[in-house]
Enzyme design. Structure first.
Site, short mmCIF file in Angstrom:
data_model
loop_
_atom_site.label_atom_id
_atom_site.label_comp_id
_atom_site.label_asym_id
_atom_site.label_seq_id
_atom_site.Cartn_x
_atom_site.Cartn_y
_atom_site.Cartn_z
N ASP A 172 -15.92 13.45 -22.14
CA ASP A 172 -15.58 12.21 -21.45
C ASP A 172 -14.18 12.30 -20.88
OD1 ASP A 172 -13.60 11.21 -23.52
OD2 ASP A 172 -15.39 11.32 -24.77
N GLU B 234 -24.60 47.66 -20.17
CA GLU B 234 -24.18 46.25 -20.30
C GLU B 234 -22.67 46.12 -20.17
OE1 GLU B 234 -27.56 44.24 -23.19
OE2 GLU B 234 -26.15 45.67 -24.07
#
Ligand code: DGJ
Length: 730
Positions: A535, A615
């Site tokens: 928020d 990777e």
């Protein structure tokens, strides 16, 4: 001037770049809302305010022969209970004689350069040249209760903020049982509400509902803004979409209980309110005392959700997030949680850190498990000193070694909590929120410390300062892992226990304010089991929030889609994790995980020691890509190119640099098909006539070709393939 007052007709008009707000003091002194919407200049719009004599809608005493004048039907700026407005209201007060009525009448106003601030509460920041303030003083003549309505106007951002203070100007005690921060009354009832619901590990999922007769509310009574609903809501035309329609947003600058409510009334008008949830709230005002209601940010777009989100993203970047990080690339981090959880030694961490440094990762974050007796989630919270069995060199030794590898060091804390099995709880059992004589509800075996108490805040300030000083941390992750319950504060009398939840949040803000002021160059990341406290309140202190504990790339597409309506990408913590994913078991390709994580503050959260050579090579390239593209992603304009809740085939989103010279378009195939249809994706936000290349290729496309004809999406094999286009002006 963005705020105008016309004294003869007592009309206030607020203009932003593209919107107008108007209100008027009525002939009886009430402050009526006249208009909010697309910009209309030089016009008194009070012809919009109409009344006819209606049964069961009374008139104020002074208007007894003026039967069309009813508070039950007139649009109002700040409606109160008990005096004839039966719709959802903002203010409910109980006076010493037991009466429960307030009627606010205009007294005076003032207009000044700059933006008001709210003592003890976060609010939008703006300089005297960026904002103007209007304060309107209203008074209840019978009791002396006074309200000051604050309007902050950020013209360039198309934003109006609202807050208020309530003062007991009478002689006797007043109880406030409902103080919402904001109301907008609209003519007409054909409106939808967009809200963002969810649960732990699946936050901010878009829900669109028609505003019914009666009330449609979302909110939280969990003591936090919550995973379940978000204090950000949009009201819009029923046919509003990304690029069309009127839409109005309210964002609450607050991290505790909230209510957002829309109501279609008996004569097809719509009321929209937001504020602290009244359930369990009761605030005592002695004579002369004042209560400040937190801020609501309002924005308007006459051209759909895309523009509305753009307004808000700019507002967050320019006026809410701590400015030390404005325009700066956030470091690529590795977080230890999903890789090792509580199970590590100093050696484990150092070997992970070494692999991370080799990949080009810039910040090593030690998550939960480093302190007290913290070997699982049942013990140790509250004991903020290193567990020397796990970390024999302490925080300073470990962090020095990590810095020697060329990375910064970051650390996890959960200051608001305590386990019963901890030294802190044994020393101060009364420091937590719990009701004497009642066994408390537990979540994750932890209780909530009463941050409304000064000595608790002082203790935490000292503990966290010690952690910061010892570790010289460049980053802190501030977690908070439960909802509040059994709310009772040992430092408040029985008659004031209805204040405890709000006092808790005020305490959290005071502690965050002090710590972030003391360590302004530290990067603070908010977290509450992922995005349970996502928020504007937290974002006023911490420039990013861990968006969700769900790191599955496919689920994250949905979470980040919903989040993007109200919050910018640079506020969203987003990591590449292992496949199969820990939460869902789903397997996704590494490039897809990286592309989804790139749409936020980028990092990794997996055991980098286990990666294959291929990777590792991919991760090095991903980090290079992030360094190349971050300014477009984190500082540019964001476009939702698809709605993943409606489009099961693919998800697409785009970032465009502010100068429109560069863009990044991402597409993730959600469902591979045999004999597949062809898809095209239309870019947005480019310059119509400019010429662009894609990924440095030979072909040149005009902006309008990319935006109106579109880019063909290649046919791929297998689910969850990701395609990224880097578009650059020639
Ligand atoms: C919840 C957070 O969201 C996770 O990322 C992790 O920090 C755990 N808490 C640790 O307990």
């Amino acid at each position: 001037m963005s705020i105008l007052y016309e004294p003869q007709d007592r009309v206030f008009t607020i203009h932003t770049k593209r919107s107008t707000w108007q209100m008027k003091v009525s002939r009886y002194g009430h402050l009526l809302h006249v208009y909010y919407g697309s910009k209309i200049e030089h016009m008194d719009l009070s012809f919009l305010v109409r009344g006819i004599n209606r049964g069961f809608s009374g008139t104020p005493y002074d208007a007894c022969d003026d039967r069309g004048y009813s508070l039950d039907t007139l649009p109002q700026e700040y409606p109160c209970s008990g005096t004839g407005d039966y719709r959802t209201g903002c203010l409910h007060a109980i006076h010493a004689d037991g009466s429960q009525a307030v009627e606010l009448l205009y007294v005076s106003h003032r207009i000044y350069a700059g933006k008001y601030r709210l003592p003890g509460l976060p609010s939008v920041r703006a300089s005297d040249t960026e904002a103007q303030t209007l304060e309107i003083l209203l008074k209840d003549r019978a009791t002396g209760l006074e309200v000051i309505l604050y309007y902050g106007v950020l013209e360039e951002n198309d934003v109006i903020t609202r807050a208020l203070s309530v003062r007991n100007g009478g002689q006797t005690r007043i109880l406030l049982s409902r103080v919402l921060s904001c109301c907008v009354d609209f003519p007409g009832r054909d409106m939808d509400m967009l809200s963002f619901h969810g649960r732990h590990a699946m936050e901010r999922i878009l829900q669109r509902s028609r505003v019914p007769y009666g009330r449609l509310s979302v909110g939280s009574v969990r003591g936090t803004s919550s995973h379940q609903e978000n204090p950000f809501v949009i009201l819009c035309d029923r046919d509003a979409g990304e690029e069309q329609g009127r839409c109005y947003s309210m964002s609450f600058v607050y991290s505790g209980n909230f209510l957002a409510e829309a109501e279609a009334d008996q004569i097809d008008q719509t009321r929209f309110v937001m504020g602290i949830h009244p359930d369990g709230f009761c605030w005592t005002l002695e004579a002369g005392e004042e209560f400040i209601a937190p801020e609501v940010i309002l924005s308007y777009s006459g051209a759909g959700f895309g523009l509305l989100s753009g307004n808000l993203h700019d507002l967050y970047r320019q006026h809410i997030l701590p400015q030390a990080f404005q325009g700066r690339r956030r470091p690529v981090l590795l977080n230890s949680w999903e890789a090792v959880e509580f199970d590590f030694t100093e050696e484990t961490l150092l070997s992970m850190a070494e692999s991370a440094a080799n990949l080009g990762i810039e910040l090593f974050v030690l998550d939960d498990g480093w302190f007290g007796s913290r070997d699982c989630d049942k013990s140790g919270l509250g004991d903020w000193f290193p567990n020397l069995k796990k970390l024999p060199s302490g925080l300073s030794g470990l962090s020095d070694r990590i810095r020697d590898m060329g990375m910064e060091f970051g650390i996890w804390i959960e200051p608001e909590m305590v386990n019963e099995d901890s030294e802190l709880f044994r020393a101060h059992p009364d420091w937590c929120l719990r009701i004497p004589g009642r066994k408390p509800n537990l979540e994750r075996c932890q209780l909530v410390l009463d941050l409304g108490r000064k000595e608790v805040r002082e203790h935490l300030f000292d503990c966290i300062s010690r952690v910061m000083d010892e570790s010289k941390a460049a980053y802190i992750k501030w977690d908070m892992n439960r909802s509040l319950s059994d709310i009772w504060s040992a430092c408040l009398p029985g008659s004031r226990q209805g204040e405890a939840s709000h006092r808790y949040i005020l305490g959290v803000y005071e502690l965050m304010e002090r710590l972030t002021q003391k360590y302004p160059h530290v990067l603070w990341e908010g977290c509450s089991g992922g995005g349970g406290r996502f928020d504007a309140g937290i974002l006023s202190y911490m420039p990013q929030i861990w968006c969700s504990d769900n790191t599955d790339a496919v689920e994250r597409i949905h979470i980040q889609y919903g989040t993007s309506f109200g919050y910018p990408a640079c506020a969203v913590g987003s990591h590449v994790s292992a496949s199969p994913n820990q939460q869902t078991g789903r397997e996704t390709p590494l490039p897809t995980r990286a592309d989804v994580a790139l749409a936020g503050c980028f990092g990794y959260e997996l055991d980098v020691r286990m990666l294959s050579g291929e990777e590792k090579a991919q991760i090095r390239r991903q980090i290079e890509d992030y360094c190349k593209l971050w300014h477009v992603i984190q500082q540019g304009d964001y476009y939702r190119l698809s709605n993943p809740q409606e489009n099961a085939d693919f998800a697409a989103w785009e970032f465009v640099a502010k100068d429109q010279k560069e863009a990044v378009v991402n597409v993730v195939i959600l469902h591979a098909k045999a004999n597949p249809p062809f898809f095209c994706i239309r870019a947005r936000g480019l310059k119509e006539d400019a010429r662009y290349r894609i990924d440095g290729g030979e072909a040149v496309y005009t902006g309008n070709a990319l935006m109106h004809a579109g880019i063909p999406i290649p046919v791929t094999q297998g689910d969850y393939q990701s395609i990224r286009y880097h578009i650059q002006q020639v």
